[in-house]
Scaffold this motif. Structure first.
Motif, PDB file in Angstrom:
ATOM      1  N   ILE A 118     105.202  -3.693  70.408  1.00  0.00           N
ATOM      2  CA  ILE A 118     104.634  -5.025  70.644  1.00  0.00           C
ATOM      3  C   ILE A 118     104.034  -5.574  69.355  1.00  0.00           C
ATOM      4  CG2 ILE A 118     102.871  -6.327  71.887  1.00  0.00           C
ATOM      5  CD1 ILE A 118     103.166  -4.374  74.193  1.00  0.00           C
ATOM      6  N   LEU A 119     103.286  -4.718  68.640  1.00  0.00           N
ATOM      7  CA  LEU A 119     102.679  -5.128  67.378  1.00  0.00           C
ATOM      8  C   LEU A 119     103.745  -5.563  66.377  1.00  0.00           C
ATOM      9  CD1 LEU A 119     100.302  -5.382  65.408  1.00  0.00           C
ATOM     10  CD2 LEU A 119     100.553  -2.928  64.921  1.00  0.00           C
ATOM     11  N   GLY A 120     104.821  -4.791  66.276  1.00  0.00           N
ATOM     12  CA  GLY A 120     105.878  -5.135  65.334  1.00  0.00           C
ATOM     13  C   GLY A 120     106.557  -6.447  65.680  1.00  0.00           C
ATOM     14  N   ALA A 121     106.862  -6.648  66.974  1.00  0.00           N
ATOM     15  CA  ALA A 121     107.504  -7.889  67.395  1.00  0.00           C
ATOM     16  C   ALA A 121     106.615  -9.092  67.125  1.00  0.00           C
ATOM     17  CB  ALA A 121     107.848  -7.807  68.880  1.00  0.00           C
ATOM     18  N   GLY A 122     105.331  -8.967  67.457  1.00  0.00           N
ATOM     19  CA  GLY A 122     104.412 -10.073  67.227  1.00  0.00           C
ATOM     20  C   GLY A 122     104.218 -10.378  65.758  1.00  0.00           C
ATOM     21  N   ALA A 123     104.117  -9.332  64.937  1.00  0.00           N
ATOM     22  CA  ALA A 123     103.909  -9.525  63.499  1.00  0.00           C
ATOM     23  C   ALA A 123     105.115 -10.193  62.845  1.00  0.00           C
ATOM     24  CB  ALA A 123     103.615  -8.183  62.832  1.00  0.00           C
ATOM     25  N   ILE A 124     106.323  -9.762  63.214  1.00  0.00           N
ATOM     26  CA  ILE A 124     107.533 -10.359  62.647  1.00  0.00           C
ATOM     27  C   ILE A 124     107.651 -11.818  63.067  1.00  0.00           C
ATOM     28  CG2 ILE A 124     110.053 -10.311  62.746  1.00  0.00           C
ATOM     29  CD1 ILE A 124     109.878  -7.259  62.905  1.00  0.00           C
ATOM     30  N   ALA A 125     107.379 -12.096  64.336  1.00  0.00           N
ATOM     31  CA  ALA A 125     107.461 -13.467  64.824  1.00  0.00           C
ATOM     32  C   ALA A 125     106.421 -14.363  64.144  1.00  0.00           C
ATOM     33  CB  ALA A 125     107.265 -13.499  66.338  1.00  0.00           C
ATOM     34  N   ALA A 126     105.201 -13.835  63.971  1.00  0.00           N
ATOM     35  CA  ALA A 126     104.151 -14.611  63.314  1.00  0.00           C
ATOM     36  C   ALA A 126     104.512 -14.892  61.857  1.00  0.00           C
ATOM     37  CB  ALA A 126     102.825 -13.867  63.404  1.00  0.00           C
ATOM     38  N   ALA A 127     105.069 -13.881  61.179  1.00  0.00           N
ATOM     39  CA  ALA A 127     105.483 -14.075  59.794  1.00  0.00           C
ATOM     40  C   ALA A 127     106.595 -15.114  59.694  1.00  0.00           C
ATOM     41  CB  ALA A 127     105.937 -12.741  59.194  1.00  0.00           C
ATOM     42  N   PHE A 128     107.553 -15.051  60.609  1.00  0.00           N
ATOM     43  CA  PHE A 128     108.660 -16.016  60.621  1.00  0.00           C
ATOM     44  C   PHE A 128     108.140 -17.434  60.827  1.00  0.00           C
ATOM     45  CE2 PHE A 128     111.739 -18.590  62.934  1.00  0.00           C
ATOM     46  CZ  PHE A 128     112.861 -18.489  62.127  1.00  0.00           C
ATOM     47  N   ALA A 129     107.276 -17.613  61.844  1.00  0.00           N
ATOM     48  CA  ALA A 129     106.733 -18.941  62.134  1.00  0.00           C
ATOM     49  C   ALA A 129     105.887 -19.444  60.975  1.00  0.00           C
ATOM     50  CB  ALA A 129     105.900 -18.897  63.417  1.00  0.00           C
ATOM     51  N   GLY A 130     105.117 -18.542  60.361  1.00  0.00           N
ATOM     52  CA  GLY A 130     104.267 -18.952  59.256  1.00  0.00           C
ATOM     53  C   GLY A 130     105.064 -19.379  58.034  1.00  0.00           C
ATOM     54  N   VAL A 131     106.068 -18.579  57.664  1.00  0.00           N
ATOM     55  CA  VAL A 131     106.842 -18.847  56.447  1.00  0.00           C
ATOM     56  C   VAL A 131     107.741 -20.055  56.610  1.00  0.00           C
ATOM     57  CG1 VAL A 131     108.645 -17.933  54.932  1.00  0.00           C
ATOM     58  CG2 VAL A 131     106.742 -16.469  55.637  1.00  0.00           C
ATOM     59  N   PHE A 132     108.431 -20.149  57.736  1.00  0.00           N
ATOM     60  CA  PHE A 132     109.452 -21.180  57.885  1.00  0.00           C
ATOM     61  C   PHE A 132     108.971 -22.450  58.574  1.00  0.00           C
ATOM     62  CE2 PHE A 132     111.918 -17.280  57.396  1.00  0.00           C
ATOM     63  CZ  PHE A 132     112.810 -17.667  56.404  1.00  0.00           C
ATOM     64  N   TYR A 133     107.732 -22.471  59.047  1.00  0.00           N
ATOM     65  CA  TYR A 133     107.258 -23.689  59.697  1.00  0.00           C
ATOM     66  C   TYR A 133     105.856 -24.084  59.241  1.00  0.00           C
ATOM     67  CZ  TYR A 133     106.007 -27.098  63.256  1.00  0.00           C
ATOM     68  OH  TYR A 133     105.599 -28.242  63.891  1.00  0.00           O
ATOM     69  N   TYR A 134     104.874 -23.222  59.456  1.00  0.00           N
ATOM     70  CA  TYR A 134     103.493 -23.622  59.221  1.00  0.00           C
ATOM     71  C   TYR A 134     103.148 -23.763  57.738  1.00  0.00           C
ATOM     72  CZ  TYR A 134     102.635 -23.103  64.181  1.00  0.00           C
ATOM     73  OH  TYR A 134     102.687 -23.266  65.543  1.00  0.00           O
ATOM     74  N   THR A 135     103.949 -23.175  56.838  1.00  0.00           N
ATOM     75  CA  THR A 135     103.690 -23.387  55.410  1.00  0.00           C
ATOM     76  C   THR A 135     103.925 -24.841  55.014  1.00  0.00           C
ATOM     77  OG1 THR A 135     105.953 -22.610  55.015  1.00  0.00           O
ATOM     78  CG2 THR A 135     104.167 -21.035  54.660  1.00  0.00           C
ATOM     79  N   ALA A 136     104.725 -25.560  55.801  1.00  0.00           N
ATOM     80  CA  ALA A 136     104.946 -26.982  55.522  1.00  0.00           C
ATOM     81  C   ALA A 136     103.666 -27.790  55.691  1.00  0.00           C
ATOM     82  CB  ALA A 136     106.040 -27.534  56.441  1.00  0.00           C
ATOM     83  N   PHE A 137     102.709 -27.244  56.447  1.00  0.00           N
ATOM     84  CA  PHE A 137     101.440 -27.930  56.692  1.00  0.00           C
ATOM     85  C   PHE A 137     100.271 -27.167  56.074  1.00  0.00           C
ATOM     86  CE2 PHE A 137     104.360 -28.301  60.267  1.00  0.00           C
ATOM     87  CZ  PHE A 137     104.567 -29.671  60.315  1.00  0.00           C
TER      88      PHE A 137
END
Length: 321
Positions: free
Chosen positions: A145-164
């Motif tokens: 669960i930790l691995g899935a959440g961490a990878i998803a958070a990293a993906f969302a952060g790098v490819f979306y939230y860094t734009a803001f």
């Protein structure tokens, strides 16, 4: 991204939004029934959880405002919780673990409030699950669960939230210096108004009040039951309700109307936990069944008023929070 392939059919985007919103809301009700009924091996529990979800006004309010991201994120959250609950503690296989990772990413990308609330639950449940693990399989499930959440958070952060990122850092520094109301430029909201809105437009209109109250009793019943004591369900229920409570009390300190849609986020836990009490009451005899029917009649009445005001008086419902 989900609707993009359907544009090739030539259907207007507005129609696709309306149809998908209906499918998201209906699918969530069905999925809730299937999850609870299978986990508990009790169709009554699944029925009452789904009935609360179907009758409560909160889903209809999201649809009325056409909160497409909120509607889709609610379904992704329900799917994610279903997988976590039904497969615990075994998430082996790329199909299961990959699905959990993708669903985490969809939740994080769908709505900033869902990102905040889900991350808070995740950061608290991982050490809790590790501490209460009884064997290596449960520890392995916790790490997955930790691995899935961490990878998803990293993906969302790098490819979306860094734009803001500039906006995010500005907002954080502004909150630290001048406070939330200073950043948003809004006047402070009196505590009496906040409490009134939480009780009337929140607990009463969103859920018809009774499921919220019964959810706390149901969570206690679930925690004491040998069937669920060592599953992931009680920690999920308690932490979701706890995070929602914390987010709900925060405006009393900040005097701000900014919200993470905490009451909407708690919907899954409210429907599941209250179903335990509704089922227990239903099995107590005819008098108790009358009480259950009366509570559901009140829930349905709140939803009927929301729709009647919107259709006949053109009065918008309270914005779901």
């Amino acid at each position: 991204m989900v609707l993009a392939p359907l544009i090739l059919t030539g259907a207007p985007l507005g129609v696709l939004f309306e149809v998908s919103a209906a499918l998201f809301e209906c699918a969530g009700v069905l999925l809730l029934y299937m999850t609870v009924a299978r986990l508990a091996q009790d169709a009554h529990l699944g029925f009452f959880a789904a009935l609360t979800c179907a009758l409560a006004a909160v889903g209809h309010m999201n649809t009325w405002y056409s909160f497409q991201t909120q509607l889709s994120t609610q379904l992704y959250t329900t799917l994610l919780l279903s997988l976590l609950v039904l497969r615990w503690p075994t998430y082996r296989g790329w199909a299961i673990w990959g699905s959990i990772t993708v669903l985490f990413a969809l939740v994080f990308l769908g709505h900033i409030g869902s990102l905040i609330n889900t991350a808070c639950v995740g950061l608290m449940i991982i050490p809790l699950l590790w501490w209460r693990a009884r064997n290596a399989e449960e520890r392995r499930g916790t790490l997955q669960i930790l691995g899935a959440g961490a990878i998803a958070a990293a993906f969302a952060g790098v490819f979306y939230y860094t734009a803001f990122w500039d906006l995010v850092t500005t907002q954080i520094s502004g909150v630290a210096t001048v406070g939330l109301n200073g950043v948003t430029g809004r006047d402070p909201v009196p505590r009496s108004v906040i409490l009134s809105v939480i009780w009337n437009e929140g607990l009463t209109v969103h859920y018809g009040m009774f499921p919220v109250i019964l959810a706390l009793v149901g969570a206690v019943m679930m925690s004491q039951s040998p069937r669920y004591r060592h599953t992931i369900l009680p920690p999920l229920i308690w932490l979701i309700l706890g995070i929602a409570l914390g987010q709900g009390l925060l405006p009393l300190i900040t005097h701000s109307s900014i919200t993470t849609r905490w009451l909407t986020f708690a919907g899954w836990a409210i429907c599941v936990a209250s179903a335990f009490v509704f089922t227990a009451l239903w099995r107590r005899g005819q008098a108790a069944r009358v009480v259950v029917i009366a509570m559901y009649a009140f829930i349905a009445w709140q939803t009927a008023v929301v729709w009647a005001d919107a259709l006949f008086l053109r009065l918008p419902p309270p914005e779901p929070f």
